[in-house]
Motif scaffolding. Structure first.
Motif, PDB file in Angstrom:
ATOM      1  N   LYS A  20       3.591  -0.200   0.238  1.00 14.59           N
ATOM      2  CA  LYS A  20       3.560   0.254   1.695  1.00 14.59           C
ATOM      3  C   LYS A  20       2.208   0.942   1.667  1.00 14.59           C
ATOM      4  O   LYS A  20       1.475   0.918   2.735  1.00 14.59           O
ATOM      5  CB  LYS A  20       4.599   1.636   1.667  1.00 14.59           C
ATOM      6  N   ARG A  57      -0.293  -1.508   2.067  1.00 17.34           N
ATOM      7  CA  ARG A  57      -0.499  -2.267   3.634  1.00 17.34           C
ATOM      8  C   ARG A  57      -1.215  -1.310   4.361  1.00 17.34           C
ATOM      9  O   ARG A  57      -2.273  -1.720   5.401  1.00 17.34           O
ATOM     10  CB  ARG A  57       1.133  -2.369   3.971  1.00 17.34           C
ATOM     11  N   GLU A  58      -1.024  -0.054   4.259  1.00 12.45           N
ATOM     12  CA  GLU A  58      -1.557   0.967   5.142  1.00 12.45           C
ATOM     13  C   GLU A  58      -3.148   1.037   4.730  1.00 12.45           C
ATOM     14  O   GLU A  58      -3.914   0.945   5.594  1.00 12.45           O
ATOM     15  CB  GLU A  58      -1.086   2.482   4.685  1.00 12.45           C
ATOM     16  N   ASN A  90      -4.914  -1.698   3.581  1.00 11.38           N
ATOM     17  CA  ASN A  90      -5.110  -2.934   4.035  1.00 11.38           C
ATOM     18  C   ASN A  90      -5.639  -2.634   5.554  1.00 11.38           C
ATOM     19  O   ASN A  90      -6.520  -3.206   6.240  1.00 11.38           O
ATOM     20  CB  ASN A  90      -4.308  -3.959   3.865  1.00 11.38           C
ATOM     21  N   PHE A  91      -4.721  -1.988   6.354  1.00  9.78           N
ATOM     22  CA  PHE A  91      -4.674  -1.866   7.575  1.00  9.78           C
ATOM     23  C   PHE A  91      -6.090  -0.968   7.876  1.00  9.78           C
ATOM     24  O   PHE A  91      -7.027  -1.370   9.003  1.00  9.78           O
ATOM     25  CB  PHE A  91      -3.788  -1.188   8.265  1.00  9.78           C
ATOM     26  N   TYR A  92      -6.382  -0.022   7.196  1.00 10.84           N
ATOM     27  CA  TYR A  92      -7.422   1.002   7.256  1.00 10.84           C
ATOM     28  C   TYR A  92      -8.715   0.338   6.868  1.00 10.84           C
ATOM     29  O   TYR A  92      -9.616   0.310   7.725  1.00 10.84           O
ATOM     30  CB  TYR A  92      -7.315   2.013   6.285  1.00 10.84           C
ATOM     31  N   SER A 107      -9.397  -3.104   7.103  1.00  6.38           N
ATOM     32  CA  SER A 107      -9.650  -4.045   8.314  1.00  6.38           C
ATOM     33  C   SER A 107     -10.240  -3.327   9.423  1.00  6.38           C
ATOM     34  O   SER A 107     -11.081  -3.659   9.990  1.00  6.38           O
ATOM     35  CB  SER A 107      -8.106  -4.537   8.409  1.00  6.38           C
ATOM     36  N   THR A 108      -9.692  -2.223   9.757  1.00  2.00           N
ATOM     37  CA  THR A 108     -10.120  -1.562  10.899  1.00  2.00           C
ATOM     38  C   THR A 108     -11.692  -1.030  10.543  1.00  2.00           C
ATOM     39  O   THR A 108     -12.588  -1.143  11.586  1.00  2.00           O
ATOM     40  CB  THR A 108      -9.386  -0.139  11.224  1.00  2.00           C
ATOM     41  N   GLU A 109     -11.811  -0.477   9.335  1.00  2.90           N
ATOM     42  CA  GLU A 109     -13.042   0.006   9.162  1.00  2.90           C
ATOM     43  C   GLU A 109     -14.210  -1.214   8.838  1.00  2.90           C
ATOM     44  O   GLU A 109     -15.207  -0.906   9.399  1.00  2.90           O
ATOM     45  CB  GLU A 109     -13.241   0.575   7.495  1.00  2.90           C
TER      46      GLU A 109
END
Lengths: 181, 281
Positions: free
Chosen positions: B68, B71-72, B74-76, B78-80
């Protein structure tokens, strides 16, 4: 006459120490006294903060006389007493003492106590025991990530070992003299 | 049982030693262990070794929470990454635009596209600058890549640009290398058409096309496009030349408005001529 008198006294002493209760009691009293002596007289005879370990010498004598088991218990009690009276962390001196005396206990031979303590072998045993004691004690006390352990041990550990070994000459001489008698 | 007792008796010294060691460690732990820095190092090191030894044992709960967290993360990330990539592109764009602005010898105003209008073959864009920003009808609009169009209407805060790719656009141009003049227009394809170039004139594919000094609408010397094809039609006196505009009108975001109007005297003279010709007719 004096010779006869001396022999008599020796026989009397041996008889008293033959009783295990009296003997162990005597060990306890000596340990307590040596702990105080160690604490009070160490600063007086210390050379550059290095002082001998009387208690360890005495525990080595006990281990050589009584065997490994009794030596272990004596070392544990002596270390614990010294931890308490010297305000050290309880268990540190006890641990270092039992490991050192456990080694000495291997050299216990029934009926050969006087020969062992009265010879140079006793000095070697004390040297090794003190070395082990200092090694364990400094490993526990020193943070190796902050202080160079080898340098510290060479300065304090080895010096203290040598000083203790030098002091161990005294019981050696006494015992050697008694053996001669 | 007897065997056990025998073993205990046989190894009583070792058992005693072990017990005493355990007691010593217990006593040290209960005491002021902070003083025992070496002890603390040993304990921490020992725990580390033990953890490493048993690290291979999978822990479903830990794996789930780690999954988890990853994943978080990774999302962060990717956004950055997307943000920094966008910033990088924007930075590059702005740097080029700034360099272009500084290279010009006439005043320009930076503007952003806020709308697009397509009516048949008439393409317009709306800019976020208007009369309040000194923008007037007739001003040329360009980017660092080339000509975009001209302002055909302006309100207080917005202005409408008729693009080069507009059926009504006619631009007097010149081929950079050979100085051949012509009229550039758009007929709905992806490319522009360079007309009124006689077959005798020297024009080659790859030549750049600039606005010419004959233009009353655009300042001279602004790049419009690059010649991609030169064809000679036997039924015509002129060459058929296609020009690819250098400005990408699909991705257009930022433009510059030239804050100068074409020469008024020239315009007036031209009007007079047009009126005379009309009266003669």
């Amino acid at each position: 006459m004096p010779l006869f008198h001396d022999e008599n006294r020796l026989i009397t002493e041996q008889s008293a120490l033959d009783n295990p209760v009296i003997r162990y009691l005597a060990y306890g009293i000596v340990v307590a006294l040596l702990s105080i002596v160690q604490l009070i007289f160490s600063p007086i005879i210390a050379v550059d903060n290095i002082y001998p370990n009387f208690l360890l010498i005495f525990c080595a004598i006990i281990a050589l006389r009584e065997g490994q088991m009794v030596g272990l218990v004596a070392a544990f009690c002596a270390g614990l007493i010294y931890d308490v009276i010297s305000n050290d962390v309880i268990g540190t001196n006890a641990l270092a003492s039992i490991l050192a005396i456990f080694l000495v206990g291997y050299f216990h031979r029934e009926g050969r106590f006087r020969q062992l303590v009265g010879s140079y072998r006793f000095l070697i045993l004390v040297l090794v025991a003190t070395l082990v004691f200092n090694l364990v004690y400094h490993i526990l006390r020193i943070d190796t990530s902050e202080v160079d352990f080898l340098g510290f041990f060479l300065k304090y550990g080895i010096a203290s070992t040598l000083y203790t070994t030098v002091i161990a000459i005294l019981p050696l001489l006494v015992m050697a003299r008694k053996s001669d008698i | 049982m007897f065997k056990l007792v025998k073993i205990v008796v046989e190894f009583k010294e070792y058992i005693t030693l072990s017990m005493l060691i355990i007691i010593c460690f217990a006593l040290m732990s209960m005491g002021n262990a902070a003083e025992l820095r070496g002890f603390r190092t040993i304990v921490v090191g020992g725990i580390g070794v033990a953890q490493r030894l048993f690290a291979w044992v999978p822990n479903p709960v830990a794996l789930k929470s780690e999954n988890k967290a990853l994943r978080e993360l990774n999302f962060y990330l990717s956004t950055e990454f997307a943000k920094s990539r966008k910033a990088l592109v924007e930075n590059e764009k702005l740097r080029t635009a700034l360099e272009f602005k500084e290279s010009l010898d006439f005043p320009v105003l930076s503007a952003e596209l806020v709308g697009r209008t397509t009516a048949g073959m008439r393409n317009y864009v709306t800019l976020n600058v208007g009369r309040n920003d000194k923008v007037q009808e007739g001003m040329a609009v360009m980017t660092e890549r080339g000509l975009v169009g001209s302002i055909i209407a302006a309100s207080d805060n917005y202005s409408l640009v008729q693009l080069v790719i507009n059926i009504h656009t006619r631009i007097a141009v010149k081929v950079e290398e050979t100085r051949v003049n012509g009229i550039l227009l758009w007929e709905g394809s992806e490319e522009l058409l360079l007309t009124k170039v006689a077959k005798s004139l020297d024009v080659e594919a790859g030549d750049r096309v600039l606005t010419s000094g004959y233009s009353t609408k655009y300042p001279a010397g602004i790049v419009v496009g690059q010649i991609t094809q030169v064809r000679d039609d036997p039924s015509s006196l002129f060459r058929t030349i296609t020009v690819r505009p250098l400005v990408n009108f699909e991705t257009l975001e930022q433009v510059f408005v030239r804050l100068e109007l074409p020469d008024a005297e020239r315009l007036a003279l031209r009007k007079q001529l047009e009126e005379k010709l009309r009266t003669k007719e």
